[in-house]
Design an enzyme around this catalytic site. Sequence first.
Site, short mmCIF file in Angstrom:
data_model
loop_
_atom_site.label_atom_id
_atom_site.label_comp_id
_atom_site.label_asym_id
_atom_site.label_seq_id
_atom_site.Cartn_x
_atom_site.Cartn_y
_atom_site.Cartn_z
N ASP A 1 -1.05 15.00 10.88
CA ASP A 1 -1.69 14.06 9.94
C ASP A 1 -0.93 12.74 9.82
OD1 ASP A 1 -3.64 15.90 9.51
OD2 ASP A 1 -3.08 16.39 7.45
N CYS B 1 -15.47 18.55 13.68
CA CYS B 1 -15.26 17.31 12.96
C CYS B 1 -14.69 16.29 13.92
CB CYS B 1 -14.37 17.51 11.75
SG CYS B 1 -12.70 17.86 12.19
N ASP C 1 -11.51 31.48 13.55
CA ASP C 1 -11.40 32.88 13.98
C ASP C 1 -10.23 33.61 13.31
OD1 ASP C 1 -10.11 30.88 15.70
OD2 ASP C 1 -9.25 32.60 16.73
N ARG D 1 -12.70 22.92 15.41
CA ARG D 1 -11.73 23.56 14.52
C ARG D 1 -12.19 24.98 14.20
NH1 ARG D 1 -9.97 18.85 10.34
NH2 ARG D 1 -8.44 20.38 9.65
N ILE E 1 -1.77 19.55 18.20
CA ILE E 1 -2.50 20.41 17.25
C ILE E 1 -4.02 20.26 17.42
CG2 ILE E 1 -2.77 21.08 14.82
CD1 ILE E 1 0.14 21.34 15.59
N ARG F 1 -11.66 9.69 1.31
CA ARG F 1 -11.58 11.15 1.17
C ARG F 1 -10.20 11.59 0.71
NH1 ARG F 1 -12.21 13.98 6.46
NH2 ARG F 1 -11.08 15.40 5.14
N ARG G 1 -14.61 20.33 4.81
CA ARG G 1 -14.35 21.59 5.51
C ARG G 1 -13.60 22.59 4.65
NH1 ARG G 1 -14.06 22.79 10.69
NH2 ARG G 1 -12.21 24.01 10.28
N LYS H 1 -3.48 16.14 -1.76
CA LYS H 1 -4.88 16.54 -1.58
C LYS H 1 -4.98 17.94 -0.98
CE LYS H 1 -7.10 15.26 2.23
NZ LYS H 1 -7.72 16.33 3.00
N ASN H 2 -4.23 18.20 0.09
CA ASN H 2 -4.39 19.48 0.78
C ASN H 2 -3.89 20.66 -0.05
OD1 ASN H 2 -5.67 18.25 2.88
ND2 ASN H 2 -3.92 18.28 4.28
C1 UD1 Z 1 -4.79 21.73 7.71
C2 UD1 Z 1 -4.88 20.42 6.96
C3 UD1 Z 1 -5.07 19.27 7.93
C4 UD1 Z 1 -3.95 19.28 8.99
C5 UD1 Z 1 -3.84 20.66 9.63
C6 UD1 Z 1 -2.65 20.78 10.57
C7 UD1 Z 1 -5.87 21.11 4.87
C8 UD1 Z 1 -7.06 21.11 4.02
N1 UD1 Z 1 -6.00 20.49 6.05
O1 UD1 Z 1 -6.02 21.91 8.39
O2 UD1 Z 1 -5.04 18.04 7.21
O3 UD1 Z 1 -4.25 18.34 9.99
O4 UD1 Z 1 -3.70 21.67 8.62
O5 UD1 Z 1 -1.48 20.50 9.88
O6 UD1 Z 1 -4.80 21.56 4.50
N2 UD1 Z 1 -6.85 27.29 14.62
C9 UD1 Z 1 -7.43 28.31 15.34
N3 UD1 Z 1 -8.11 29.29 14.66
C10 UD1 Z 1 -8.22 29.30 13.31
C11 UD1 Z 1 -7.62 28.25 12.58
C12 UD1 Z 1 -6.93 27.27 13.27
O7 UD1 Z 1 -7.35 28.34 16.57
O8 UD1 Z 1 -8.84 30.22 12.75
C13 UD1 Z 1 -6.10 26.22 15.32
C14 UD1 Z 1 -6.71 24.84 15.13
O9 UD1 Z 1 -7.73 24.59 16.08
C15 UD1 Z 1 -5.52 23.94 15.32
C16 UD1 Z 1 -4.37 24.75 14.74
O10 UD1 Z 1 -4.83 26.09 14.72
O11 UD1 Z 1 -5.25 23.69 16.67
C17 UD1 Z 1 -3.93 24.33 13.37
O12 UD1 Z 1 -5.05 24.27 12.49
P1 UD1 Z 1 -4.90 24.61 10.95
O13 UD1 Z 1 -3.45 24.62 10.57
O14 UD1 Z 1 -5.70 25.82 10.63
O15 UD1 Z 1 -5.58 23.35 10.30
P2 UD1 Z 1 -6.43 23.32 8.96
O16 UD1 Z 1 -5.94 24.37 8.02
O17 UD1 Z 1 -7.87 23.28 9.31
#
Ligand code: UD1
Length: 430
Positions: free
Chosen positions: A305, A117, A125, A122, A327, A397, A93, A22-23
């Site tokens: 996950d 969420c 930035d 999440r 995380i 989902r 998202r 999915k991801n």
């Molecule tokens: C993706 C996965 C999700 C998985 C996560 C971590 C998809 C669609 N979803 O989510 O299933 O749980 O990776 O493996 O692939 N962060 C920031 N700033 C940002 C972006 C992220 O501080 O701009 C932080 C987040 O709060 C979190 C960490 O970075 O603590 C990791 O998040 P991220 O890897 O970005 O998760 P997603 O891509 O949203």
Amino acid sequence: MEQYIIRGGIPLAGEVEISGAKNAALGILAAAIMTDDTVLIDNLPDVRDINVLLEAMESIGVHVDRVTRHAVMMNSKDIGDVSVDYEYIKKIRASYYLIGALLGKYKKAEVPLPGGCNIGSRPIDLHIKGFKALGAKVTIRNGFIIATAEHLHGSHIYLDTVSVGATINIMMAASLAEGYTIIENCAREPHVVDVANFLNSMGANIRGAGTDVIRIRGVESLHRTEYSIIPDQIEAGTFMFAAAATKGDVMVKNVIPKHLEATTAKLLEIDCEVEEFDNAVRVVASKRLSSTNVKTLPYPGYPTDMQPQISVTLALARGTSIVTESIFENRFKYMDELTRMGADVRVEGNTAIISGVDTLTGARVSAPDLRAGAALVIAGLAAEGITTIDDIMYIQRGYESFDEKLRSLGAEIEKVNSEKEAMKFRLRTG
Ligand code: UD1
């Protein structure tokens, strides 16, 4: 309202086929709009998140032709609108991948800012920092992120936190920027690699995906491709823990065992047998499981996950386990539900202390989010008696035909829509 109803206590046995990731599919579908040519994408999972993203894409003018249940042909030459509706972002998202894709192709994107969420705040930035470094002007107005650029140029970007979403989003935009981009401290997840491979199959020039430095030489345009998505390592891991928790014997097929190493290592530690084949793994749990400690980390560490699925399994293991979630801040919500099934769990901040019990007992519980929902299904399969799970739309989902696949392994589980249907299930299985 749909629920899963489960009569637990049956060891799962047999073979199960894993669907496409999915991801990975979310990133790949968004990236597919970056060419005007027709693209064929295969091994798509038939799950809600994917179907909603396809609808969001159709709403901005993408032609989507569903060739089979798992394949689509897409053409994006008629995209007339670079503004995505909030309805879609609210449901999923990862529609934020459309920012990187639209910005790269049209140098303009308007996408609603995703809200929080169930697993915690999440931020995005880092995505924005990356777009700005590539020369985009990014503003937030009326709840929308508006990214525009005269032209995008290559840049050297360091990600402060390892982020899957930021890595993929920046990689997409940089593929059509002028010049050379280096992204450091990248996420190394298999789906980052899959999106990079997909973009490269359309003519992008991305090197290093799967390591923590990705180098991208921008190209002028992307072209047609045919691509098959990798198997879903989280779905695979979920079935592996379902086998473990129910003391079963399951062959999980259509997987890349390398992507499952963190899960496999933990299963071995808790005294399961895991046999690896070229594209399958067999999990056998023939004795009482033992405890372990787990800390979630970016790939190749233990995936966040997969945290609820291992925690539920450890709730039945001998001894005390400590699970640390590093995380997302709010990923232990399901523990209250698990406690109602007889688990002995204490949550302190981002740590759960789990003292294994001999048995769980069925209860009515509700799924707080996708992976925790799947974990509660595992708990129900392992528990004595009947478990009903509310709010299964979260589970739908991300898991294709979850109940059907579990039934094919011998589980007594059904999707029901009314008390009458639930009663029939109780009578039939009682
Ligand atoms: C993706 C996965 C999700 C998985 C996560 C971590 C998809 C669609 N979803 O989510 O299933 O749980 O990776 O493996 O692939 N962060 C920031 N700033 C940002 C972006 C992220 O501080 O701009 C932080 C987040 O709060 C979190 C960490 O970075 O603590 C990791 O998040 P991220 O890897 O970005 O998760 P997603 O891509 O949203």
